[in-house]
Design a protein around this motif. Sequence first.
Motif, PDB file in Angstrom:
ATOM      1  N   PHE A   1       8.991   2.704 -48.265  1.00 37.82           N
ATOM      2  CA  PHE A   1       8.240   1.708 -47.202  1.00 37.82           C
ATOM      3  C   PHE A   1       6.802   2.414 -47.192  1.00 37.82           C
ATOM      4  N   PHE A   2       5.767   1.972 -46.872  1.00 37.03           N
ATOM      5  CA  PHE A   2       4.449   2.374 -46.512  1.00 37.03           C
ATOM      6  C   PHE A   2       4.636   2.510 -44.947  1.00 37.03           C
ATOM      7  N   ILE A   3       4.447   3.562 -44.523  1.00 36.17           N
ATOM      8  CA  ILE A   3       4.705   3.940 -43.066  1.00 36.17           C
ATOM      9  C   ILE A   3       3.202   3.836 -42.031  1.00 36.17           C
ATOM     10  N   THR A   4       3.272   3.039 -41.328  1.00 37.60           N
ATOM     11  CA  THR A   4       2.266   3.017 -40.253  1.00 37.60           C
ATOM     12  C   THR A   4       2.818   3.551 -38.790  1.00 37.60           C
ATOM     13  N   VAL A   5       2.308   4.310 -38.260  1.00 42.64           N
ATOM     14  CA  VAL A   5       2.995   4.760 -36.756  1.00 42.64           C
ATOM     15  C   VAL A   5       1.843   4.278 -35.744  1.00 42.64           C
ATOM     16  N   CYS A   6       2.305   3.555 -34.781  1.00 37.69           N
ATOM     17  CA  CYS A   6       1.397   3.419 -33.818  1.00 37.69           C
ATOM     18  C   CYS A   6       2.021   4.152 -32.597  1.00 37.69           C
ATOM     19  N   ALA A   7       1.319   5.184 -32.050  1.00 35.18           N
ATOM     20  CA  ALA A   7       1.983   5.881 -30.954  1.00 35.18           C
ATOM     21  C   ALA A   7       0.869   6.644 -30.221  1.00 35.18           C
ATOM     22  N   PRO A   8       0.512   6.844 -29.169  1.00 32.85           N
ATOM     23  CA  PRO A   8      -0.330   7.886 -28.497  1.00 32.85           C
ATOM     24  C   PRO A   8      -0.827   9.073 -29.357  1.00 32.85           C
ATOM     25  N   ALA A   9      -1.970   9.304 -29.728  1.00 31.08           N
ATOM     26  CA  ALA A   9      -2.302  10.298 -30.428  1.00 31.08           C
ATOM     27  C   ALA A   9      -1.567  11.893 -30.234  1.00 31.08           C
TER      28      ALA A   9
ATOM     29  N   GLY B   1       4.546  14.972 -33.783  1.00 29.75           N
ATOM     30  CA  GLY B   1       5.926  14.971 -34.110  1.00 29.75           C
ATOM     31  C   GLY B   1       6.439  14.494 -35.381  1.00 29.75           C
ATOM     32  N   PHE B   2       5.589  13.689 -36.022  1.00 25.36           N
ATOM     33  CA  PHE B   2       5.791  13.037 -37.281  1.00 25.36           C
ATOM     34  C   PHE B   2       5.753  13.844 -38.614  1.00 25.36           C
ATOM     35  N   GLY B   3       6.584  13.705 -39.445  1.00 26.38           N
ATOM     36  CA  GLY B   3       6.600  14.369 -40.841  1.00 26.38           C
ATOM     37  C   GLY B   3       5.357  13.652 -41.421  1.00 26.38           C
ATOM     38  N   GLU B   4       5.680  13.392 -42.841  1.00 25.68           N
ATOM     39  CA  GLU B   4       4.643  12.830 -43.748  1.00 25.68           C
ATOM     40  C   GLU B   4       4.612  11.172 -43.396  1.00 25.68           C
ATOM     41  N   THR B   5       3.636  10.601 -43.232  1.00 29.38           N
ATOM     42  CA  THR B   5       3.211   9.136 -42.817  1.00 29.38           C
ATOM     43  C   THR B   5       2.195   8.842 -43.884  1.00 29.38           C
ATOM     44  N   ASP B   6       1.994   7.375 -43.714  1.00 32.51           N
ATOM     45  CA  ASP B   6       0.954   7.060 -44.613  1.00 32.51           C
ATOM     46  C   ASP B   6      -0.473   6.577 -43.671  1.00 32.51           C
ATOM     47  N   ARG B   7      -0.029   6.477 -42.435  1.00 31.05           N
ATOM     48  CA  ARG B   7      -1.181   6.033 -41.474  1.00 31.05           C
ATOM     49  C   ARG B   7      -0.827   5.897 -40.182  1.00 31.05           C
ATOM     50  N   LEU B   8      -1.529   6.608 -39.421  1.00 30.25           N
ATOM     51  CA  LEU B   8      -1.310   6.744 -37.862  1.00 30.25           C
ATOM     52  C   LEU B   8      -2.718   6.075 -36.864  1.00 30.25           C
ATOM     53  N   ILE B   9      -1.901   5.611 -36.088  1.00 30.92           N
ATOM     54  CA  ILE B   9      -2.794   4.518 -35.188  1.00 30.92           C
ATOM     55  C   ILE B   9      -2.591   5.179 -33.805  1.00 30.92           C
TER      56      ILE B   9
END
Length: 272
Positions: free
Chosen positions: A148-156, A161-169
């Motif tokens: 899966f392509f991972i997009t995380v939506c959470a306060p900056a 706390g996250f490891g490798e992701t594809d996009r952070l919002i």
Amino acid sequence: MPRQSDILDLISDYKSKGEPFALATVVRTVSVTAAKAGAKAVIRADGTITEGWIGGGCARGAVLRAAREALVDGQSRLVSIQPDERLSEHQVKSGETRDGVVYAKNMCPSQGTMDVFVEPVLPRPNLLICGASPVAIALADLARRMGFFITVCAPAADHTGFGETDRLIDGYAIPADGSERDYVVIATQGRGDSAALKAAVEVPSKYLAFVGSRKKAAALKTELAKSGVSSSQLETIHAPAGIDIGAITPDEIAFSIVAEMIEIRRRGQRTL
């Protein structure tokens, strides 16, 4: 004839844009055929060839049909285009599939045989995770390993706390470039539940799930209904998220959610 580099550039461009396409490659020819082994073509979901060449009308119809079908079910196909007498020798009919080979009739005067491998190239499914809870972090890690392509939506402040992701919002706003093929999981677990869930029901998705108890989900749905969210939107929410395997730990809950998403993603693709 198009240059190989042109086709490779187009394939790279389509992949970067997340656009589905099929790659058709001539793998074998017998007797006289317009295209030779190694010839390639890039075929879009609407059946148009945007680059490359695999021969004339003798092969085009069967290959395009196979490409459209491959993009629907995600399965590769080997198309064997043969003259009528060769089909008779193999005791197969045009349009028949046997041992993984799709047979088609060559009606051109050349009466040659051409085998074409048709491979669908589909974009990675997009998973949007709202929240930075332990379940969200475990889900991002496991789902990425599942393709899966991972997009995380959470306060900056929670992104570290996250490891490798594809996009952070930053925050819980769902990006505007989503589609009805997206998977969305609300894993805020007490921090911004209502805001994240309200943003999620407003966008199209293939799967929308809430990590929490049935009681908590029911309370949030009642709250959202009072704020104007329609009953049809609320019905799209899977709650609790994941397949019921008795999961307790964050890793186990993440595993149950990924299993449910894979079941939905692959539904109808596997044949016995």
